[in-house]
Design an enzyme around this catalytic site. Sequence first.
Site, mmCIF file in Angstrom:
data_model
loop_
_atom_site.group_PDB
_atom_site.id
_atom_site.type_symbol
_atom_site.label_atom_id
_atom_site.label_comp_id
_atom_site.label_asym_id
_atom_site.label_seq_id
_atom_site.Cartn_x
_atom_site.Cartn_y
_atom_site.Cartn_z
ATOM 1 C CG ASP A 107 26.145 75.389 33.374
ATOM 2 O OD1 ASP A 107 27.052 76.084 33.884
ATOM 3 O OD2 ASP A 107 25.140 75.024 34.011
ATOM 4 C CG ASP A 122 25.068 84.371 36.385
ATOM 5 O OD1 ASP A 122 24.435 84.974 35.522
ATOM 6 O OD2 ASP A 122 24.733 84.360 37.588
ATOM 7 C CG ASP A 144 19.095 72.985 37.404
ATOM 8 O OD1 ASP A 144 20.145 73.657 37.239
ATOM 9 O OD2 ASP A 144 18.657 72.706 38.518
ATOM 10 N NE ARG A 156 20.567 69.243 36.500
ATOM 11 C CZ ARG A 156 21.256 70.320 36.895
ATOM 12 N NH1 ARG A 156 21.835 71.108 36.015
ATOM 13 N NH2 ARG A 156 21.343 70.616 38.175
ATOM 14 C CE LYS A 209 21.839 84.180 32.667
ATOM 15 N NZ LYS A 209 21.187 83.897 33.976
ATOM 16 N N GLY A 253 25.657 71.251 35.509
ATOM 17 C CA GLY A 253 25.115 71.826 34.278
ATOM 18 C C GLY A 253 25.882 71.561 33.001
#
Length: 179
Positions: free
Chosen positions: A100, A103, A159, A165, A131, A41
């Site tokens: 990327d 999380d 993605d 992507r 996030k 990513g």
Amino acid sequence: MLRHRVLYSEKEIASRVLELADQLARDLPSARPLLIGLLTGSFVFLADLVRALARKQVEPRVDFMAVAHYGAATESTGAVQIHKGLAVNVAGEVVLLVDDILDSGFTLRAVKDFVQAQGPAWLRSCVLLDKPSRRAIDLQADYVGFQVPDVWIIGYGLDKGGEGRALPYIAAIEPETQE
Ligand code: IMP
Ligand code: MG
């Protein structure tokens, strides 16, 4: 293509990447740092970041790692498997990890521990997206492009099942198309 709505346009991303490069150029204790991108990513973000840094007289070397969570059981334990390690020796180097999106935090923590164990002189992390509402462990990135809510993001390298992507912007999947 998955139904999605744009969160950050190409222009907004480009100017944020320049701001990050500015900040990094001031903070990095070397004009020749090693940037380690986490596949897959981060590849678009990393490509733009290295060129933004080069405009600031910082010319990074680049390597990549590939890591993955394994199976549903690891969701809680945070076990991460390294599929591709480093080609270069990071001992004594000025290292910036580039991902990327941050999380749960398991991926970045595992990679940070892995790299730290090899004795870099300096180690920081930079993520395009954060996030924070999804965090499972106490971990923050040192440099963050944008904070995003708890929605699935595609575009600019990110993605969903292999789709999205190549989109030049950052977008959120529309709820109708979520499982
Ligand atoms: P973590 O270990 O839970 O922090 O996982 C981070 C990794 O999960 C990222 O490097 C991404 O590859 C993937 N990921 C998490 N959220 C998203 C998202 O919204 N879109 C695309 N990939 C995501
Ligand atoms: Mg990733």
